[in-house]
Design an enzyme around this catalytic site. Structure first.
Site, mmCIF file in Angstrom:
data_model
loop_
_atom_site.group_PDB
_atom_site.id
_atom_site.type_symbol
_atom_site.label_atom_id
_atom_site.label_comp_id
_atom_site.label_asym_id
_atom_site.label_seq_id
_atom_site.Cartn_x
_atom_site.Cartn_y
_atom_site.Cartn_z
ATOM 1 N N LYS A 158 0.858 -1.195 0.000
ATOM 2 C CA LYS A 158 0.000 0.000 0.000
ATOM 3 C C LYS A 158 0.896 1.248 0.000
ATOM 4 C CE LYS A 158 -3.540 2.838 0.821
ATOM 5 N NZ LYS A 158 -3.236 3.944 1.615
ATOM 6 N N CYS A 159 0.572 2.208 -0.859
ATOM 7 C CA CYS A 159 1.270 3.498 -0.941
ATOM 8 C C CYS A 159 2.776 3.262 -1.157
ATOM 9 C CB CYS A 159 0.954 4.319 0.314
ATOM 10 S SG CYS A 159 1.625 5.979 0.275
ATOM 11 N N GLN A 160 3.630 3.840 -0.307
ATOM 12 C CA GLN A 160 5.076 3.647 -0.447
ATOM 13 C C GLN A 160 5.426 2.157 -0.362
ATOM 14 O OE1 GLN A 160 7.295 4.956 2.990
ATOM 15 N NE2 GLN A 160 8.987 5.716 1.745
#
Lengths: 369, 330
Positions: A158-160
């Site tokens: 998720k995300c980074q």
């Protein structure tokens, strides 16, 4: 300014009285809410956060690897490792039971692991991106493969965390059965992302030096607030006052509020690389990003890929996530979008009804054979 | 603590209000602001009873002030019997504008990293009224440069919108006058200390200029949006289509302000101002920390530069230990 030409039947005093009367009514309703909220506030259950049962199975320094207890008899044979970003805590994926992304995946038959990166202190200032991806993440993957006697696992970032997973998958494709990226940035040279624009004007070396090599989480929280300053610093608190007597709404708000401001400090060396190489120079997209002495070529991602993003995400706009699909070497790949924001993609009614079920069924379908 | 007691207390008050309302229907309406000022604040009442989980309550209370400011704005609009001419609109706008700066300051400044809050708050207190700031601090200095004088009167006329121009002119003047003195070489046995003190001061001035440019630009956004709301409201009033309740007006106003923020914050100019503010903040902190180290020279505490060496050693030793463990397990 235009003059009012409409007819007025009320005198000024009458109108003033009506406004006053309605304001007093409002004030009394407000006071009633406040009185009710004494009990409501005291009963908000903050222990709902991060509640889904799990076991700590491995730890290196401050990084912890947890294994969730399965909720079905025969879970998917290939486990999924969830990798969250360093900037916020992973428990957004288990924020409360009726919105828990993790619980939904477990109930859908997934066998789940999750990484908690911990909270870096000054002694961690020299941790590099290589330490995070090849050290902590790599060792967590090897641990799961070894203890479960498996040749491959599934990765969900998720995300980074999604960017980290993609980089790792390009370096060790043989260890990854399927890759799922959620609201993850890959193209950092976009025009519609506020953070992406502001990031270009910041002298990252100065920033890291000024904070003794450990970037304060407060600084990041403040930056996120600037994405929508009125709503995030004023508007949302006005709205929640209207729900002070609603235990459900108040509980959801306070749990989310805790998560938003629970931003760990960032190890300076990793932050330097993340900002300079990726956000400012877009090296990953250009095929120029180097990790552990090796140039990262996303074309080496050959396993099936599911790239999920939100069209209302103002932190990582869709335009930053979409290009991954064209950068990888996978034949089986899919972009899926939902009308949702950055947190809601893993903590909302929509994520419960559509997003988590979609990911679970995709992983199941791609875990056969 | 039983909520029933509160409920009874509340019902009693409500009954009293009903009586009072009946009486007031035949009397003249009073000014709402005066009534609000003398009424007990429910927030104070609540705070005495319970501590909120996290530092949530203060934010809610500060936000409520914003809500109240917009309510006052709407109240004046709703009360305007003869429509909005430009004098009336200007007066209403000016009153709102005075309150708005305090709101921006009180709600955004707390989000700055801890070490900067105090510095910034103190400086922003001075900026609360740009004209006061200029009159009190810079007026006499304005005579020293023609461009500064021009920017000074421009800013007085334009308000916050003219403030960044004035600050640029002020910085130029500073660099050419005091800045040169501050950056001049030092001498004597304490030269290291004096040099560092002057450098920190110079960076402090530049950081504050950057903060002021950024904040005054932010102020502009909500003020321009509110002016637009007033113009729209005047048109609606003329057509008889104005908002029927404060809630409607607030929804409309907050959307207008949020959209305006979104648009302006994405601009190259604001990105550059924000970046400049962060960079100047970093430069100031680096020099200020160095000054602190000089102050701490004779005090028996470990200093930043010494700890950095230690952290690096610990990091390298941990890494080495992990690699050795791995070798042993192969």
């Amino acid at each position: 300014m235009m003059k009012n030409t409409a007819k007025h039947h009320e005198s000024n005093a009458e109108r003033a009285f009506k406004i006053f009367e309605s304001a007093m009514d409002g004030a009394f309703k407000f006071q009633e809410k406040m009185l009710k909220s004494v009990d409501v506030f005291a009963k908000v259950d903050m222990s709902e956060i991060n509640k889904t049962p799990k076991d700590l199975v491995m730890q290196i320094d401050k990084m912890k690897l947890y294994h969730y207890k399965s909720t079905v008899k025969n879970p998917n044979p290939i486990p999924v490792l969830i990798v969250y970003a360093l900037m916020n805590k992973q428990y957004i994926m288990d924020i409360q039971q009726d919105k828990s992304f993790v619980k939904k995946l477990l109930d859908s038959g997934m066998d789940l692991y999750i990484i908690d990166w911990g909270r870096p202190g000054k002694e961690d200032r020299y941790l590099t991106t290589e330490d995070y991806i090849l050290g902590y993440l790599g060792k967590a993957i090897d641990f799961i493969l070894k203890t479960r006697n498996l040749p491959q696992i599934n990765l969900l970032g998720k995300c980074q965390g999604g960017t980290f997973c993609a980089i790792y998958s390009s370096m060790y494709p043989e260890k990854i059965k399927n890759l799922v990226t959620v609201a993850a940035p890959f193209d950092f040279d976009i025009a519609d992302g506020l953070l992406f624009k502001w990031g270009k004007h910041i002298d990252v070396d100065l920033l890291v030096e000024a904070h003794d090599g450990l970037l304060p989480g407060d600084f990041l929280s403040n930056t996120f607030i600037m994405l929508s300053p009125y709503n995030l610093s004023i508007g949302k608190y006005i709205s929640i006052v209207n729900n002070f007597d609603d235990p459900k709404a108040l509980g959801e708000f306070l749990r989310m509020e805790k998560w938003i401001f629970d931003a760990p400090d960032q190890a300076g060396e990793n932050y330097r690389t993340w900002m300079k190489d990726l956000w400012q120079e877009n090296k990953l997209m250009k095929g120029k990003f180097v990790l552990g002495g090796k140039k990262i070529d996303l074309k080496k991602i050959t396993m099936p890929l599911l790239n999920v993003y939100g069209t209302k995400d103002n932190l990582i706009p869709a335009s930053a996530s979409i290009p991954l699909i064209d950068l990888v070497g996978s034949k089986d790949k899919e972009n899926v979008s939902y009308p949702i924001g950055h947190a809601g993609i893993v903590a909302s009614t929509l994520s419960q009804k559509e997003i988590a079920p979609k990911i679970a069924s995709w992983i199941k379908d791609h875990s056969k054979g | 603590m039983s909520s029933n007691a509160y409920q009874q207390f509340f019902e009693a008050q409500k009954a009293m209000f009903e009586e009072w309302r009946n009486y007031m229907k035949t009397a003249y309406a009073r000014d709402l602001s005066a009534a609000q000022a003398s009424a007990p604040d429910p927030a104070d009442f609540y705070k005495k009873i319970v501590d909120a989980p996290q530092d949530f309550w203060k934010k809610a209370e500060e936000s409520y002030k914003s809500y109240q400011a917009v309510f006052e704005l709407w109240k004046k609009l709703a009360e305007s019997e003869k429509g909005l001419d430009s004098d009336a609109a200007t007066q209403i706008y000016d009153e709102w504008s005075k309150r708005h700066f305090a709101l921006i300051r009180d709600n955004l400044t707390p989000n700055l990293p801890g070490q900067f809050k105090e510095f910034t708050e103190k400086f922003l207190e001075n900026m609360e009224s740009s004209s006061t700031l200029m009159s009190d601090y810079f007026k006499s200095w304005a005579a020293s440069g023609e461009s500064l004088q021009e920017a000074f009167y421009g800013a007085l006329a334009k308000g916050p919108k003219g403030y960044p121009d004035f600050m640029s002119a002020w910085q130029k003047n500073y660099d050419e006058t005091f800045g040169r003195m501050v950056n001049a070489p030092t001498f004597g046995k304490d030269m290291e200390f004096w040099k560092q003190q002057k450098t920190s001061f110079d960076k402090f001035i530049k950081y504050n200029i950057a903060v002021n440019k950024f904040y005054s630009s932010i102020m502009d956004i909500a003020q321009d949006a509110t002016k637009k709301a007033l113009e729209d409201y005047a048109e609606m009033l003329a057509k008889g289509t104005q908002h029927k309740s404060f809630e409607e007006f607030y929804k409309y106003w907050s959307k207008l302000v949020s959209d305006a923020y979104q648009k302006v914050l994405l601009s190259d100019e604001m990105s550059s101002l924000a970046g400049n503010m962060v960079n100047e903040m970093s430069k100031f902190k680096i020099e200020y920390d160095k000054l602190c180290e000089i102050y701490l020279k004779y005090i028996p505490v470990p200093k930043k530069s010494e700890m950095e060496e230690l952290y690096r050693t610990v990091y390298e030793l941990k890494k080495e230990l992990r690699d050795l463990k791995e070798e042993l397990h192969k």
